[in-house]
Enzyme design. Structure first.
Site, short mmCIF file in Angstrom:
data_model
loop_
_atom_site.label_atom_id
_atom_site.label_comp_id
_atom_site.label_asym_id
_atom_site.label_seq_id
_atom_site.Cartn_x
_atom_site.Cartn_y
_atom_site.Cartn_z
NE ARG A 168 -4.06 -1.92 0.29
CZ ARG A 168 -4.00 -3.19 -0.14
NH1 ARG A 168 -2.94 -3.65 -0.78
NH2 ARG A 168 -5.03 -4.00 0.05
CB SER A 241 -9.55 -1.85 3.54
OG SER A 241 -9.94 -3.10 3.09
CD GLU A 338 -6.27 0.69 1.67
OE1 GLU A 338 -6.18 -0.37 2.32
OE2 GLU A 338 -6.89 0.78 0.61
C1 LIG Z 1 -15.58 -0.82 -2.34
C2 LIG Z 1 -14.10 -0.49 -2.42
C3 LIG Z 1 -13.18 -1.53 -2.49
C4 LIG Z 1 -11.81 -1.27 -2.57
N1 LIG Z 1 -10.94 -2.32 -2.65
C5 LIG Z 1 -9.61 -2.09 -2.73
C6 LIG Z 1 -8.69 -3.18 -2.81
O1 LIG Z 1 -9.07 -4.35 -2.84
N2 LIG Z 1 -7.37 -2.90 -2.88
C7 LIG Z 1 -6.90 -1.62 -2.90
O2 LIG Z 1 -5.67 -1.44 -2.97
N3 LIG Z 1 -7.74 -0.56 -2.82
C8 LIG Z 1 -9.08 -0.75 -2.75
N4 LIG Z 1 -9.96 0.29 -2.65
C9 LIG Z 1 -9.43 1.67 -2.61
C10 LIG Z 1 -9.42 2.38 -3.99
O3 LIG Z 1 -10.36 1.83 -4.85
C11 LIG Z 1 -8.06 2.33 -4.66
O4 LIG Z 1 -7.06 2.84 -3.81
C12 LIG Z 1 -8.04 3.13 -5.97
O5 LIG Z 1 -6.80 2.97 -6.62
C13 LIG Z 1 -8.32 4.61 -5.78
O6 LIG Z 1 -8.54 5.16 -7.06
P1 LIG Z 1 -9.25 6.56 -7.24
O7 LIG Z 1 -9.15 6.90 -8.69
O8 LIG Z 1 -10.62 6.52 -6.69
O9 LIG Z 1 -8.30 7.50 -6.38
P2 LIG Z 1 -8.73 8.73 -5.47
O10 LIG Z 1 -9.48 8.25 -4.29
O11 LIG Z 1 -9.35 9.78 -6.29
O12 LIG Z 1 -7.30 9.22 -4.99
C14 LIG Z 1 -6.54 8.43 -4.09
C15 LIG Z 1 -5.16 9.07 -3.91
O13 LIG Z 1 -4.43 9.01 -5.13
C16 LIG Z 1 -4.13 10.33 -5.60
N5 LIG Z 1 -4.29 10.30 -7.05
C17 LIG Z 1 -5.38 9.89 -7.75
N6 LIG Z 1 -5.14 9.97 -9.07
C18 LIG Z 1 -3.88 10.45 -9.21
C19 LIG Z 1 -3.06 10.76 -10.31
N7 LIG Z 1 -3.47 10.61 -11.59
N8 LIG Z 1 -1.82 11.27 -10.09
C20 LIG Z 1 -1.37 11.46 -8.82
N9 LIG Z 1 -2.10 11.17 -7.73
C21 LIG Z 1 -3.34 10.68 -7.92
C22 LIG Z 1 -5.11 11.24 -4.91
O14 LIG Z 1 -4.60 12.56 -4.81
C23 LIG Z 1 -5.25 10.55 -3.57
O15 LIG Z 1 -4.13 10.85 -2.75
C24 LIG Z 1 -11.35 0.08 -2.57
C25 LIG Z 1 -12.29 1.12 -2.51
C26 LIG Z 1 -13.64 0.83 -2.43
C27 LIG Z 1 -14.63 1.97 -2.39
#
Ligand SMILES: Cc1cc2nc3c(=O)[nH]c(=O)nc-3n(C[C@H](O)[C@H](O)[C@H](O)COP(=O)(O)OP(=O)(O)OC[C@H]3O[C@@H](n4cnc5c(N)ncnc54)[C@H](O)[C@@H]3O)c2cc1C
Length: 346
Positions: A168, A241, A338
């Protein structure tokens, strides 16, 4: 209006975060072509302070309004850069939905991402916390990450080793605000040994009556397990999580297991450490299914904080702190969130 980007003042972010909490950004810039980044970052609204890059908002908690401009990459290309018959290098724009990419790789006969099916969010966010599930981490398949490097004021390309992926974690978390991920290149094999040894997958494949699973069967099994276990953010706000599994020295993990029979312990990220189950500790403290107003803990999964309707980010943060305090009091272990917390310190 500029066709490559759009600037909105006082933007509503409620539908842009999967917790569904209310938040407003002083500015929101949506970019449809990442080559406009230099121009956009020179705008007076973005010049002084680093913007908050927002993907699907599935790994953050707005505990307050962001004070900086929010930048969203609305880019959608997937290109095959190289194909030698046994492995393929694919370049994917940051704005491509992660699960849509996984489905695309399955259709193309490319392996590697099957255990990561159904994770919400964008491809650009995947390397940030090195998304992982069911025994696979995305970093294993990242070939390079293309970013806008704010320090250099230019596009850079970081190979996998430079990204320093860990549990992570990655370079991008350790040097926050420097890199805006514009695209990710993946190296995906056409053949590899499947990862089946993670709890739940063999049982699900058996329930599907699949004897010799393909990578598509593994993806299907993962989708079925996740759909059952994890609350759908479209139905009930959550960010998956909320806490990371703590990594502790082997001796401490063994001591905790002696004191707390049943505490699950997993392989760590080095020979001398182990990962212990945050979910088990939280459940053991009695939080699973807990609800205080509209802020709660999912009944199906102790690691998942949920917004039953109109919880604020502050209420969810306050619940998360109470959970962490009780785990610390009982187990002596500090659990950490996380998701990125915006507008408040952890
Ligand atoms: C139901 C559910 C299940 C999930 N299961 C998992 C799992 O199994 N494993 C896991 O690892 N995660 C999981 N997650 C967490 C999440 O889905 C991941 O971490 C995902 O990669 C976040 O993507 P996002 O586009 O929504 O990022 P955001 O939430 O929009 O951003 C997350 C972080 O990344 C940064 N960021 C986003 N895009 C960029 C970019 N292009 N450049 C630089 N920084 C950026 C943001 O500034 C922020 O700090 C889950 C979430 C949910 C809601």
């Amino acid at each position: 209006m500029n066709p490559r980007w759009r600037l909105t003042a006082d933007a509503d972010l409620r539908s842009r975060n999967t917790f569904g909490v209310a938040a407003r950004a002083p500015w929101l810039v949506e970019i449809s072509d990442s080559s406009a980044l230099g121009e956009v970052l020179a705008l007076p609204e973005l010049r002084k302070t680093a913007p908050l890059v927002l993907g699907g908002g599935s790994n953050l908690l707005f505990a307050g309004d962001p004070e900086v401009a929010v930048l969203a990459l609305d880019t959608h290309r997937i290109d095959i850069l190289q194909d030698d018959g046994s492995a393929v290098i694919v370049r994917v724009d940051a704005g491509v939905q992660w699960h849509a990419l996984v489905l695309w790789t399955l259709q193309q006969g490319l392996m590697g991402l099957e255990n990561l099916a159904l994770i919400p969010g964008t491809t650009g966010a995947a390397p940030i916390q090195n998304i992982g599930a069911y025994g696979t981490e995305v970093g294993e398949f990242v070939h390079a990450v293309e970013t806008w490097d704010r320090s250099a004021g230019a596009v850079t390309r970081l190979d996998r080793a430079s990204c320093a992926f860990a549990y992570r974690d990655s370079l991008f978390k350790r040097v926050p605000d420097r890199h805006i991920v514009t695209a990710v290149e993946f190296a995906l094999p056409r053949q590899r040994a499947l990862k089946l040894d993670y709890a739940g997958i063999p049982e699900e494949l058996q329930a599907m009556q699949v004897g010799s699973p393909t990578f598509r069967d593994v993806a299907e099994a993962v989708i079925r397990i996740r759909s059952r276990k994890l609350p759908d953010p479209a139905v009930i706000g959550n960010a998956g999580s909320f806490f990371k599994n703590p990594i502790v020295p082997v001796a401490l993990a063994e001591e905790l297991q002696r004191q707390h029979a049943g505490l699950p312990v997993f392989r760590g990220d080095a020979a001398d450490n182990r990962k212990i189950s945050a979910a088990w500790m939280i459940e053991n403290c009695g939080w699973k299914g807990y609800r205080d107003g509209d802020a709660g803990v999912a009944a199906s999964h102790a690691l998942v904080l949920v917004n039953h309707g109109s919880a604020t980010g502050r209420q969810l943060l306050s619940l998360a702190r109470r959970i962490a305090e009780s785990v610390h009091a009982r187990f002596g272990i500090a659990i950490e969130p996380e998701p990125k917390i915006i507008g408040a310190a952890w």
